[in-house]
Design a protein around this motif. Structure first.
Motif, mmCIF file in Angstrom:
data_model
loop_
_atom_site.group_PDB
_atom_site.id
_atom_site.type_symbol
_atom_site.label_atom_id
_atom_site.label_comp_id
_atom_site.label_asym_id
_atom_site.label_seq_id
_atom_site.Cartn_x
_atom_site.Cartn_y
_atom_site.Cartn_z
ATOM 1 N N CYS A 92 0.877 -1.248 0.189
ATOM 2 C CA CYS A 92 -0.173 0.064 -0.207
ATOM 3 C C CYS A 92 1.251 1.524 0.229
ATOM 4 O O CYS A 92 0.125 2.512 0.080
ATOM 5 C CB CYS A 92 -1.357 -0.186 1.166
ATOM 6 S SG CYS A 92 0.005 -0.396 2.917
ATOM 7 N N HIS A 94 3.026 2.206 2.479
ATOM 8 C CA HIS A 94 3.469 2.763 3.739
ATOM 9 C C HIS A 94 4.190 2.317 4.341
ATOM 10 O O HIS A 94 4.654 0.857 4.069
ATOM 11 C CB HIS A 94 1.866 2.912 4.378
ATOM 12 C CG HIS A 94 1.269 3.349 3.999
ATOM 13 N ND1 HIS A 94 -0.669 2.574 4.355
ATOM 14 C CD2 HIS A 94 0.795 4.703 3.816
ATOM 15 C CE1 HIS A 94 -1.342 3.989 4.281
ATOM 16 N NE2 HIS A 94 -0.408 4.480 4.353
ATOM 17 N N CYS A 112 -2.076 -3.226 7.778
ATOM 18 C CA CYS A 112 -1.195 -1.883 7.644
ATOM 19 C C CYS A 112 -1.592 -1.226 8.834
ATOM 20 O O CYS A 112 -2.642 -0.604 9.189
ATOM 21 C CB CYS A 112 -1.166 -1.483 6.609
ATOM 22 S SG CYS A 112 -0.517 0.089 6.262
ATOM 23 N N LEU A 114 -2.022 1.137 8.785
ATOM 24 C CA LEU A 114 -2.324 2.923 8.673
ATOM 25 C C LEU A 114 -3.666 2.925 7.782
ATOM 26 O O LEU A 114 -4.569 3.579 8.260
ATOM 27 C CB LEU A 114 -0.769 3.868 7.619
ATOM 28 C CG LEU A 114 -0.235 4.888 8.345
ATOM 29 C CD1 LEU A 114 1.031 5.148 8.117
ATOM 30 C CD2 LEU A 114 -0.773 5.887 9.614
ATOM 31 N N CYS A 115 -3.435 1.856 7.010
ATOM 32 C CA CYS A 115 -4.864 1.882 6.075
ATOM 33 C C CYS A 115 -5.682 0.671 6.174
ATOM 34 O O CYS A 115 -6.362 0.458 5.672
ATOM 35 C CB CYS A 115 -4.204 2.497 4.437
ATOM 36 S SG CYS A 115 -3.467 0.918 3.340
ATOM 37 N N SER A 117 -5.051 -2.597 4.907
ATOM 38 C CA SER A 117 -4.994 -3.228 4.093
ATOM 39 C C SER A 117 -3.872 -4.011 4.589
ATOM 40 O O SER A 117 -3.025 -4.154 5.510
ATOM 41 C CB SER A 117 -4.739 -2.742 3.115
ATOM 42 O OG SER A 117 -3.355 -2.300 2.953
HETATM 43 ZN ZN ZN Z 1 -0.552 0.344 4.286
#
Ligand code: ZN
Ligand code: ZN
Length: 161
Positions: A92, A94, A112, A114-115, A117
Motif C-alpha cells: 500500500c 506505507h 497495515c 495506517l490503512c 490493508s
Molecule cells: Zn497502508
C-alpha cells in the motif's frame, strides 16, 4: 456378612477404577483424533515462518532520504525514519521501521497500521494465531493426570467437566 460387604466394596472399587480408566482412554482417543484432524487440515505456523512470509511479501530495505523533501514518520513508534534505518515498505506504499512493523503484525491481524490493508493472506494469519492460542490455552496432559488422581481418590469427577 462382613466378608460379603468387603467383597462388594472391593468390587465397587475395581469397577470404579475400570470405568475411570475406560473414560480416560476414550478422552485421550478423542483428543488425538481431533488433534490430528485439525493438524492436517490447517497446520499451524511458527513465528519464524510467519516473519519469513512477511519478509517474502514485503522485503526489508535501508531507508534512503535521497532527494525526498518530505520526511516520513513510522506510524508505529511515531518517530521519523532516519537515513540507513532498516525499513519495510508495504504494497500500500506505507513505510515503517522493520522491527516496529514486524511486532505490530504479530499482535492481532496482519494489516497495515495506517490503512488496514492486508499484509498477508487471512488464512496464514489465522494459522499463526491458532498456534499461539494452542500454546496459551491448549489443554496439556497434565489436566488428564490431575483428573485421574481426583477420580481415583473418590472426589466427584463430574466437576472436572
Ligand atoms: Zn497502508
Ligand atoms: Zn518505528
Amino acid at each position: 456378612m462382613a466378608s460379603l460387604y468387603e467383597c462388594l466394596s472391593h468390587l465397587y472399587t475395581i469397577a470404579t477404577v475400570f470405568f475411570t480408566v475406560l473414560l480416560l482412554e476414550s478422552v485421550i482417543l478423542i483428543r488425538s483424533i481431533t488433534k490430528s484432524f485439525s493438524g492436517s487440515a490447517n497446520r499451524p505456523i511458527t513465528t519464524t515462518q510467519y516473519l519469513k512470509l512477511i519478509e517474502e511479501k514485503n522485503p526489508a530495505s535501508r531507508f534512503k532520504t535521497g532527494l525526498r523533501v518530505q520526511t516520513i514518520e513510522c506510524a508505529v513508534c511515531l518517530s521519523m525514519l532516519e537515513e540507513g534505518e532498516e525499513i519495510r515498505k508495504l504494497k500500500c506504499k506505507h513505510t515503517f521501521h522493520k522491527d516496529c512493523l514486524d511486532q505490530w503484525l504479530q499482535l492481532d491481524k496482519a494489516t497495515c497500521p495506517l490503512c488496514r490493508s492486508n499484509v498477508l493472506p487471512e488464512e496464514i494469519v489465522a494459522q499463526y494465531h491458532r498456534r499461539r492460542n494452542d500454546q496459551e490455552y491448549g489443554g496439556s496432559d497434565e489436566e488428564l493426570v490431575f483428573f485421574l488422581s481426583v477420580a481415583l481418590h473418590g472426589s466427584n469427577p463430574r466437576r472436572q467437566w
